[in-house]
Design an enzyme around this catalytic site. Sequence first.
Site, PDB file in Angstrom:
ATOM      1  N   CYS A 109       0.877  -0.957  -0.013  1.00 20.01           N
ATOM      2  CA  CYS A 109       0.033  -0.110  -0.035  1.00 20.01           C
ATOM      3  C   CYS A 109       0.777   1.248  -0.052  1.00 20.01           C
ATOM      4  CB  CYS A 109      -1.170  -0.062   1.233  1.00 20.01           C
ATOM      5  SG  CYS A 109      -1.904   1.393   1.506  1.00 20.01           S
ATOM      6  N   CYS A 163      -0.608   4.322   2.265  1.00 21.35           N
ATOM      7  CA  CYS A 163      -0.741   4.128   3.855  1.00 21.35           C
ATOM      8  C   CYS A 163      -0.177   3.072   4.251  1.00 21.35           C
ATOM      9  CB  CYS A 163      -1.884   4.603   4.261  1.00 21.35           C
ATOM     10  SG  CYS A 163      -3.562   3.927   3.343  1.00 21.35           S
ATOM     11  N   SER A 164      -1.061   2.026   4.776  1.00 24.54           N
ATOM     12  CA  SER A 164      -0.833   0.534   5.169  1.00 24.54           C
ATOM     13  C   SER A 164      -1.989  -0.233   5.143  1.00 24.54           C
ATOM     14  CB  SER A 164      -0.300   0.686   6.450  1.00 24.54           C
ATOM     15  OG  SER A 164      -0.947   1.451   7.330  1.00 24.54           O
ATOM     16  N   CYS A 165      -2.781  -0.316   3.981  1.00 24.78           N
ATOM     17  CA  CYS A 165      -3.824  -1.147   3.717  1.00 24.78           C
ATOM     18  C   CYS A 165      -3.344  -2.531   3.804  1.00 24.78           C
ATOM     19  CB  CYS A 165      -4.615  -0.703   2.483  1.00 24.78           C
ATOM     20  SG  CYS A 165      -5.195   0.776   2.391  1.00 24.78           S
TER      21      CYS A 165
END
Lengths: 96, 195
Positions: B99, B102-104
């Site tokens: 991702c 962000c950090s999906c």
Amino acid sequence: MNPRFSPGSRVLVKNDWPEERGPCHIRTPHYLRGRAGEVERVLGAFRNPEDLAFARPAETRVLYHVMFDQPGIFPADGKQPDKLLVEIFEHWLEAA
Amino acid sequence: MSNPARAESIAQLERLVAALLAKGVVSEAELAAQQASTDRASPETGARMVARAWLDPEWRAMMLKNGTAAAEAMGVSMAGAPPLGVLEDTAKRHHVIVCTLCSCYPRAVLGYPPHWYKSFSYRSRVVREPRAVMAEWGSPVADDVELRVVDSTADYRWMVLPLRPAGTEGWTEDQLAALVTRDVLVGVALPKLPA
């Protein structure tokens, strides 16, 4: 849901930079703006995160999985036959 | 992001929770249930899904068609969670997930993301030079294999269904699941037989 594009459609990601106009929340990576790709699949319709992030009323928008030629996007480091597969909302896409 | 939480961040979180409770947006019980469900999630679920797919063609087809339904069939509550997509590796195609924004991460079936997944270096490098990243992780990708970097930017969460390694004929679901680590499910590693 009434998708404008279908699998195999050639598309162009809009070369738009809303972050230069003010506060915003967008899900289109900078490295794909203005780049051409091909629709891999229609993923469904989801509420527009650009409005949800600001607690505004959010319409649903069609979301696509779009395939890009990876070395075409990153010529210095990329290598054939690699690909980038990215979720892009319909309002960011134009017919190529 | 690997730093311990600062006191002012904790205070801010407490004020946010108090406001959400006061407005009736969430209840204490809902928060506790969500916390418990998040804590319970682990890559063992994703590993079990993959092992079953290697053994059962019907399950495999169902999981590829509807990852969310497959997770539900594993006993994971997907209500309110983003839909899950499963990406099928072949002899000529491998997927790796990131991702960049962000950090999906598919928390419902993999649990909490590791720190490296959220790091700037992984997020910026794996889209630019995925082969170098794979080689550094000890899983170089052959020249004739198409590497697909899947940038998880929006409403789906993704996991990889890797190729079943040769030499595992006749193995049980438990034996196969043990080969499928968190890193394999993200795609930065390939399943390897114990030496």
